[in-house]
Design a protein around this motif. Structure first.
Motif, PDB file in Angstrom:
ATOM      1  N   ALA A  74      -5.779  18.663   0.620  1.00  0.00           N
ATOM      2  CA  ALA A  74      -5.380  17.930  -0.584  1.00  0.00           C
ATOM      3  C   ALA A  74      -6.261  16.707  -0.736  1.00  0.00           C
ATOM      4  O   ALA A  74      -7.059  16.377   0.146  1.00  0.00           O
ATOM      5  N   LEU A  75      -6.076  16.039  -1.868  1.00  0.00           N
ATOM      6  CA  LEU A  75      -6.679  14.727  -2.076  1.00  0.00           C
ATOM      7  C   LEU A  75      -5.618  13.701  -1.709  1.00  0.00           C
ATOM      8  O   LEU A  75      -4.507  13.736  -2.240  1.00  0.00           O
ATOM      9  N   TYR A  76      -5.926  12.817  -0.791  1.00  0.00           N
ATOM     10  CA  TYR A  76      -4.983  11.780  -0.377  1.00  0.00           C
ATOM     11  C   TYR A  76      -5.416  10.463  -1.009  1.00  0.00           C
ATOM     12  O   TYR A  76      -6.522   9.970  -0.779  1.00  0.00           O
ATOM     13  N   LEU A  77      -4.529   9.943  -1.812  1.00  0.00           N
ATOM     14  CA  LEU A  77      -4.799   8.715  -2.554  1.00  0.00           C
ATOM     15  C   LEU A  77      -3.942   7.585  -2.024  1.00  0.00           C
ATOM     16  O   LEU A  77      -2.766   7.780  -1.716  1.00  0.00           O
ATOM     17  N   CYS A  78      -4.531   6.421  -1.929  1.00  0.00           N
ATOM     18  CA  CYS A  78      -3.705   5.252  -1.683  1.00  0.00           C
ATOM     19  C   CYS A  78      -3.736   4.380  -2.933  1.00  0.00           C
ATOM     20  O   CYS A  78      -4.677   4.448  -3.740  1.00  0.00           O
ATOM     21  N   ALA A  79      -2.698   3.605  -3.098  1.00  0.00           N
ATOM     22  CA  ALA A  79      -2.600   2.709  -4.246  1.00  0.00           C
ATOM     23  C   ALA A  79      -2.035   1.385  -3.767  1.00  0.00           C
ATOM     24  O   ALA A  79      -1.122   1.355  -2.939  1.00  0.00           O
ATOM     25  N   THR A  80      -2.574   0.308  -4.294  1.00  0.00           N
ATOM     26  CA  THR A  80      -2.095  -0.999  -3.858  1.00  0.00           C
ATOM     27  C   THR A  80      -1.644  -1.816  -5.056  1.00  0.00           C
ATOM     28  O   THR A  80      -2.100  -1.577  -6.183  1.00  0.00           O
ATOM     29  N   VAL A 103       0.857  -1.189   0.000  1.00  0.00           N
ATOM     30  CA  VAL A 103       0.000   0.000   0.000  1.00  0.00           C
ATOM     31  C   VAL A 103       0.887   1.232   0.000  1.00  0.00           C
ATOM     32  O   VAL A 103       1.760   1.374   0.869  1.00  0.00           O
ATOM     33  N   SER A 104       0.657   2.102  -0.969  1.00  0.00           N
ATOM     34  CA  SER A 104       1.378   3.369  -1.050  1.00  0.00           C
ATOM     35  C   SER A 104       0.399   4.517  -0.869  1.00  0.00           C
ATOM     36  O   SER A 104      -0.765   4.415  -1.262  1.00  0.00           O
ATOM     37  N   TRP A 105       0.883   5.594  -0.295  1.00  0.00           N
ATOM     38  CA  TRP A 105       0.057   6.782  -0.087  1.00  0.00           C
ATOM     39  C   TRP A 105       0.643   7.959  -0.860  1.00  0.00           C
ATOM     40  O   TRP A 105       1.875   8.140  -0.891  1.00  0.00           O
ATOM     41  N   TYR A 106      -0.255   8.765  -1.446  1.00  0.00           N
ATOM     42  CA  TYR A 106       0.155   9.939  -2.209  1.00  0.00           C
ATOM     43  C   TYR A 106      -0.697  11.136  -1.796  1.00  0.00           C
ATOM     44  O   TYR A 106      -1.876  10.998  -1.457  1.00  0.00           O
ATOM     45  N   GLN A 107      -0.075  12.313  -1.882  1.00  0.00           N
ATOM     46  CA  GLN A 107      -0.806  13.558  -1.698  1.00  0.00           C
ATOM     47  C   GLN A 107      -0.946  14.209  -3.078  1.00  0.00           C
ATOM     48  O   GLN A 107       0.051  14.363  -3.798  1.00  0.00           O
ATOM     49  N   GLN A 108      -2.175  14.572  -3.446  1.00  0.00           N
ATOM     50  CA  GLN A 108      -2.381  15.221  -4.741  1.00  0.00           C
ATOM     51  C   GLN A 108      -2.929  16.620  -4.522  1.00  0.00           C
ATOM     52  O   GLN A 108      -3.978  16.802  -3.895  1.00  0.00           O
ATOM     53  N   THR A 109      -2.201  17.601  -5.033  1.00  0.00           N
ATOM     54  CA  THR A 109      -2.636  18.992  -4.982  1.00  0.00           C
ATOM     55  C   THR A 109      -2.546  19.582  -6.378  1.00  0.00           C
ATOM     56  O   THR A 109      -1.739  19.126  -7.193  1.00  0.00           O
ATOM     57  N   PRO A 110      -3.368  20.591  -6.676  1.00  0.00           N
ATOM     58  CA  PRO A 110      -3.333  21.196  -8.017  1.00  0.00           C
ATOM     59  C   PRO A 110      -1.947  21.729  -8.341  1.00  0.00           C
ATOM     60  O   PRO A 110      -1.331  22.412  -7.529  1.00  0.00           O
ATOM     61  N   GLY A 111      -1.451  21.383  -9.481  1.00  0.00           N
ATOM     62  CA  GLY A 111      -0.164  21.899  -9.917  1.00  0.00           C
ATOM     63  C   GLY A 111       1.037  21.128  -9.402  1.00  0.00           C
ATOM     64  O   GLY A 111       2.146  21.322  -9.907  1.00  0.00           O
ATOM     65  N   GLY A 144       4.131 -10.438  -9.457  1.00  0.00           N
ATOM     66  CA  GLY A 144       5.129 -10.092 -10.460  1.00  0.00           C
ATOM     67  C   GLY A 144       4.779  -8.881 -11.290  1.00  0.00           C
ATOM     68  O   GLY A 144       5.318  -8.680 -12.371  1.00  0.00           O
ATOM     69  N   THR A 145       3.866  -8.068 -10.802  1.00  0.00           N
ATOM     70  CA  THR A 145       3.493  -6.898 -11.576  1.00  0.00           C
ATOM     71  C   THR A 145       3.736  -5.641 -10.760  1.00  0.00           C
ATOM     72  O   THR A 145       3.644  -5.645  -9.545  1.00  0.00           O
ATOM     73  N   ASP A 146       4.065  -4.555 -11.459  1.00  0.00           N
ATOM     74  CA  ASP A 146       4.252  -3.275 -10.781  1.00  0.00           C
ATOM     75  C   ASP A 146       2.980  -2.457 -10.762  1.00  0.00           C
ATOM     76  O   ASP A 146       2.963  -1.382 -10.186  1.00  0.00           O
ATOM     77  N   THR A 147       1.928  -2.941 -11.394  1.00  0.00           N
ATOM     78  CA  THR A 147       0.735  -2.119 -11.584  1.00  0.00           C
ATOM     79  C   THR A 147       0.146  -1.702 -10.254  1.00  0.00           C
ATOM     80  O   THR A 147      -0.127  -2.533  -9.392  1.00  0.00           O
ATOM     81  N   GLN A 148      -0.049  -0.394 -10.105  1.00  0.00           N
ATOM     82  CA  GLN A 148      -0.681   0.136  -8.908  1.00  0.00           C
ATOM     83  C   GLN A 148      -2.127   0.478  -9.217  1.00  0.00           C
ATOM     84  O   GLN A 148      -2.426   1.078 -10.244  1.00  0.00           O
ATOM     85  N   TYR A 149      -3.008   0.131  -8.304  1.00  0.00           N
ATOM     86  CA  TYR A 149      -4.433   0.424  -8.443  1.00  0.00           C
ATOM     87  C   TYR A 149      -4.803   1.444  -7.375  1.00  0.00           C
ATOM     88  O   TYR A 149      -4.579   1.211  -6.183  1.00  0.00           O
ATOM     89  N   PHE A 150      -5.365   2.545  -7.821  1.00  0.00           N
ATOM     90  CA  PHE A 150      -5.672   3.630  -6.906  1.00  0.00           C
ATOM     91  C   PHE A 150      -7.069   3.514  -6.305  1.00  0.00           C
ATOM     92  O   PHE A 150      -8.007   3.030  -6.948  1.00  0.00           O
ATOM     93  N   GLY A 151      -7.180   4.004  -5.079  1.00  0.00           N
ATOM     94  CA  GLY A 151      -8.477   4.177  -4.462  1.00  0.00           C
ATOM     95  C   GLY A 151      -9.094   5.494  -4.912  1.00  0.00           C
ATOM     96  O   GLY A 151      -8.449   6.267  -5.621  1.00  0.00           O
ATOM     97  N   PRO A 152     -10.320   5.779  -4.482  1.00  0.00           N
ATOM     98  CA  PRO A 152     -11.000   7.012  -4.909  1.00  0.00           C
ATOM     99  C   PRO A 152     -10.483   8.263  -4.221  1.00  0.00           C
ATOM    100  O   PRO A 152     -10.757   9.379  -4.659  1.00  0.00           O
ATOM    101  N   GLY A 153      -9.725   8.075  -3.145  1.00  0.00           N
ATOM    102  CA  GLY A 153      -9.147   9.219  -2.453  1.00  0.00           C
ATOM    103  C   GLY A 153     -10.005   9.736  -1.311  1.00  0.00           C
ATOM    104  O   GLY A 153     -11.211   9.490  -1.246  1.00  0.00           O
ATOM    105  N   THR A 154      -9.341  10.437  -0.412  1.00  0.00           N
ATOM    106  CA  THR A 154     -10.011  11.175   0.663  1.00  0.00           C
ATOM    107  C   THR A 154      -9.695  12.643   0.451  1.00  0.00           C
ATOM    108  O   THR A 154      -8.526  13.029   0.419  1.00  0.00           O
ATOM    109  N   ARG A 155     -10.745  13.444   0.309  1.00  0.00           N
ATOM    110  CA  ARG A 155     -10.547  14.892   0.118  1.00  0.00           C
ATOM    111  C   ARG A 155     -10.521  15.542   1.491  1.00  0.00           C
ATOM    112  O   ARG A 155     -11.529  15.560   2.196  1.00  0.00           O
TER     113      ARG A 155
END
Lengths: 114, 111
Positions: free
Chosen positions: A87-93, A32-40, A99-110
């Motif tokens: 911000a929008l906080y997204l997690c990805a799993t 599980v990875s966490w990301y912060q998304q902000t405009p720009g 054997g795959t690197d593909t990350q699948y994102f959640g809908p986020g918490t605003r």
């Protein structure tokens, strides 16, 4: 399989408060990875957990922390909230063992900090 | 750590034309390069990815090319349609095993 889910979807807090966000991965995904998304600024990496251990960490202050449980669900906590934490906080799993690197994102918490 | 830059920040194309978005990366150890599409109010979704042992990959109207020497990779969308309008993010997984994202590119397809 059910997708990645995040709760809550929306949060409004005031400066100085703390907040806990939750992420439930796709069944079988242990990373599980966490990301912060902000405009720009795009998506900025916060941290990654695998098998209950923090495996990687981004360049965020110590007010941002996380943990992962034995069922792979993860939480992130932000203490002493600042206006800039809005911000929008997204997690990805992903299924590293598959054997795959593909990350699948959640809908986020605003998160809005007033 | 890995640094990914994405250009241009906004791209407007006429429906039916092609769109190209280019990303550059800094870490020569990077080995995985995904592209994500994010529609307004929705989560990012993987549309195509490429690994460092491949120079090009195509999936219907979408293709990605990788130039390891120059450390850049590009997304090509042919025969654009209004539903292609979205923000597109490139990313690279560097030697620190962290996925670094570009800041996104707003693509607007004009009907």
């Amino acid at each position: 399989k059910a997708g990645v889910t995040q709760t809550p979807r929306y949060l409004i807090k005031t400066r100085g408060q703390q907040v806990t966000l939750s992420c439930s991965p796709i069944s079988g995904h242990r990373s599980v990875s966490w990301y912060q998304q902000t405009p720009g600024q795009g998506l900025q990496f916060l941290f990654e957990y695998f098998s209950e251990t923090q495996r990687n960490k981004g360049n965020f202050p110590g007010r941002f922390s996380g943990r992962q449980f034995s069922n792979s669900r993860s939480e992130m906590n932000v203490s002493t909230l600042e206006l800039g934490d809005s911000a929008l906080y997204l997690c990805a799993t992903n299924d590293l063992q598959g054997g795959t690197d593909t990350q699948y994102f959640g809908p986020g918490t605003r998160l809005t900090v007033l | 750590g890995e640094n990914v830059e994405q250009h241009p920040s906004t791209l407007s194309v006429q429906e039916g034309d092609s769109a190209v978005i280019k990303c550059t990366y800094s870490d020569s150890a990077s080995n995985y390069f995904p592209w994500y599409k994010q529609e307004l109010g929705k989560r990012p979704q993987l549309i195509i990815d490429i690994r460092s042992n491949v120079g090009e990959k195509k999936d219907q109207r979408i293709a990605v090319t990788l130039n390891k020497t120059a450390k850049h990779f590009s997304l090509h969308i042919t025969e654009t349609q209004p539903e292609d309008s979205a923000v597109y993010f490139c990313a690279a997984r560097g030697g620190n095993n962290r996925l670094a994202f570009g800041k996104g590119n707003q693509v607007v397809v004009i009907p």
